[in-house]
Design a protein around this motif. Structure first.
Motif, PDB file in Angstrom:
ATOM      1  N   LYS A 103       0.800  -1.228   0.000  1.00  0.00           N
ATOM      2  CA  LYS A 103       0.000   0.000   0.000  1.00  0.00           C
ATOM      3  C   LYS A 103       0.832   1.276   0.000  1.00  0.00           C
ATOM      4  O   LYS A 103       0.394   2.301  -0.548  1.00  0.00           O
ATOM      5  N   ASN A 104       2.036   1.252   0.569  1.00  0.00           N
ATOM      6  CA  ASN A 104       2.856   2.464   0.553  1.00  0.00           C
ATOM      7  C   ASN A 104       3.593   2.657  -0.770  1.00  0.00           C
ATOM      8  O   ASN A 104       4.340   3.635  -0.924  1.00  0.00           O
ATOM      9  N   TYR A 105       3.380   1.745  -1.715  1.00  0.00           N
ATOM     10  CA  TYR A 105       3.917   1.914  -3.067  1.00  0.00           C
ATOM     11  C   TYR A 105       2.904   2.575  -4.002  1.00  0.00           C
ATOM     12  O   TYR A 105       3.263   3.015  -5.095  1.00  0.00           O
ATOM     13  N   PHE A 106       1.641   2.636  -3.598  1.00  0.00           N
ATOM     14  CA  PHE A 106       0.598   3.086  -4.514  1.00  0.00           C
ATOM     15  C   PHE A 106       0.747   4.558  -4.907  1.00  0.00           C
ATOM     16  O   PHE A 106       0.438   4.932  -6.039  1.00  0.00           O
ATOM     17  N   ASP A 107       1.207   5.415  -3.988  1.00  0.00           N
ATOM     18  CA  ASP A 107       1.372   6.829  -4.335  1.00  0.00           C
ATOM     19  C   ASP A 107       2.491   7.020  -5.354  1.00  0.00           C
ATOM     20  O   ASP A 107       2.368   7.819  -6.287  1.00  0.00           O
ATOM     21  N   SER A 108       3.588   6.287  -5.180  1.00  0.00           N
ATOM     22  CA  SER A 108       4.718   6.409  -6.104  1.00  0.00           C
ATOM     23  C   SER A 108       4.471   5.678  -7.418  1.00  0.00           C
ATOM     24  O   SER A 108       5.025   6.061  -8.457  1.00  0.00           O
ATOM     25  N   TYR A 109       3.656   4.631  -7.370  1.00  0.00           N
ATOM     26  CA  TYR A 109       3.396   3.812  -8.556  1.00  0.00           C
ATOM     27  C   TYR A 109       1.886   3.635  -8.712  1.00  0.00           C
ATOM     28  O   TYR A 109       1.337   2.561  -8.427  1.00  0.00           O
ATOM     29  N   PRO A 110       1.172   4.682  -9.146  1.00  0.00           N
ATOM     30  CA  PRO A 110      -0.295   4.583  -9.253  1.00  0.00           C
ATOM     31  C   PRO A 110      -0.756   3.488 -10.204  1.00  0.00           C
ATOM     32  O   PRO A 110      -1.859   2.954 -10.046  1.00  0.00           O
ATOM     33  N   TRP A 111       0.076   3.129 -11.184  1.00  0.00           N
ATOM     34  CA  TRP A 111      -0.291   2.048 -12.101  1.00  0.00           C
ATOM     35  C   TRP A 111      -0.397   0.708 -11.368  1.00  0.00           C
ATOM     36  O   TRP A 111      -1.120  -0.191 -11.809  1.00  0.00           O
ATOM     37  N   LEU A 112       0.309   0.591 -10.233  1.00  0.00           N
ATOM     38  CA  LEU A 112       0.255  -0.653  -9.466  1.00  0.00           C
ATOM     39  C   LEU A 112      -1.134  -0.832  -8.858  1.00  0.00           C
ATOM     40  O   LEU A 112      -1.725  -1.914  -8.935  1.00  0.00           O
ATOM     41  N   ARG A 113      -1.666   0.246  -8.274  1.00  0.00           N
ATOM     42  CA  ARG A 113      -3.014   0.181  -7.711  1.00  0.00           C
ATOM     43  C   ARG A 113      -4.046  -0.087  -8.811  1.00  0.00           C
ATOM     44  O   ARG A 113      -5.021  -0.816  -8.606  1.00  0.00           O
ATOM     45  N   ALA A 114      -3.816   0.498 -10.000  1.00  0.00           N
ATOM     46  CA  ALA A 114      -4.779   0.353 -11.095  1.00  0.00           C
ATOM     47  C   ALA A 114      -4.887  -1.080 -11.589  1.00  0.00           C
ATOM     48  O   ALA A 114      -5.885  -1.452 -12.214  1.00  0.00           O
TER      49      ALA A 114
END
Length: 288
Positions: A44-55
């Motif tokens: 979850k703390n990667y989602f801001d830096s890598y929004p494509w990951l959350r997508a």
């Protein structure tokens, strides 16, 4: 140390990368698991830096994995060594795992964020070099290479996992080979079978408290009775192991005609080949 007992090897952990993220990650290698999962808390703390990951997380489609809710992770590319694996059948386990601190995002310290299941190796040959602490995945082995292994037939099923034969005395049984059960030589799912094999009069009886997908489970164990022989690939291993009782999922093991679960302990000095294409397991013959 687990419940006061020392274990030299408690888990089999492998490094991997997510394409597009420079950080290094690790996951438990769990061939008892059909699916590979990444942990939401670790990501979850990667989602801001890598929004494509959350997508890539499809929260509209959820299923349950051993009582834990998971979402499908679409079009994720995992890298293990020099092999890239494009894999749709990867999932995110909701609310599971340890959070990676924000100040660790971007560092090269390995983070444990998932479990690699047997789905990643489907239609390939997996070689586990236990003494060398290495693994590799290949498409095929040549005849000369195959002849270096003592092989036995296994079955590999979506639900029942990797089923391999063992003998209790002259009786043939099947167990699930599970690298996720690293500390257990043999976990038996039937209490009557366990009491027939385990020396419950011994002074060396213990109970381990084991975390299994978020649950804490007590696992009693004892040495093998002196008059009971346990054989794996025609090798008597009775004097080298303890047998434990797995108190949950008894119905599953009965339906799958499985005696229980076999972990890594039998093979810690071996190189093991698992041929997912041709349903066979091989143990590399040692040079004399």
């Amino acid at each position: 140390e687990i419940s006061g007992r020392e274990f030299e090897r408690a888990a089999m952990v492998v490094p991997f990368e997510i394409e597009g993220i420079r950080d290094r990650f690790i996951a438990q290698l769990d061939l008892g698991s059909e699916g590979s999962v990444l942990y939401e808390n670790g990501l979850k703390n990667y989602f801001d830096s890598y929004p494509w990951l959350r997508a890539k997380i499809d929260s509209s489609r959820s299923v349950y994995f051993d009582e834990n809710r998971v979402y499908e992770f679409k079009d994720i590319v995992l890298k293990m060594g020099s092999s890239y694996v494009w894999h749709r059948n990867t999932y995110v386990m909701v609310g599971f795992g340890d959070e990676v601190p924000k100040d660790s995002v971007g560092s090269m310290v390995p983070k444990h964020i998932g479990t690699i299941g047997r789905d990643l190796f489907r239609d390939n040959i997996l070689i586990l070099d236990y003494p060398g602490k290495r693994l590799c995945m290949v498409d095929a082995l040549g005849d000369d290479q195959l002849r270096q292994f003592d092989t036995l037939d296994i079955s590999i099923e979506v639900v029942g996992g990797i089923k391999m034969p063992i003998k209790l005395g002259d009786e043939l049984h099947y167990v699930m080979f599970d690298t996720g059960s690293s500390i257990f030589p043999l976990l038996m799912a039937d209490s009557l079978e366990w009491s027939r094999v385990a020396d419950l009069t011994s002074n060396d009886i213990d109970t381990l408290l084991i975390h299994s997908w978020g649950r804490l489970i007590p696992i009693p164990g004892a040495p093998v009775k002196n008059d009971v022989s346990i054989s794996v690939a025609d090798k008597n291993v009775s004097d080298k192991i303890r047998v434990y009782y797995w108190p949950i999922q008894g119905e599953f093991f009965r339906e799958e005609n499985l005696l229980g679960i076999m972990g890594n302990v039998f093979f810690l000095n071996d190189v093991v080949m698992i041929d997912f294409k041709n349903n066979r397991l091989g143990i590399l013959r040692r040079k004399t």
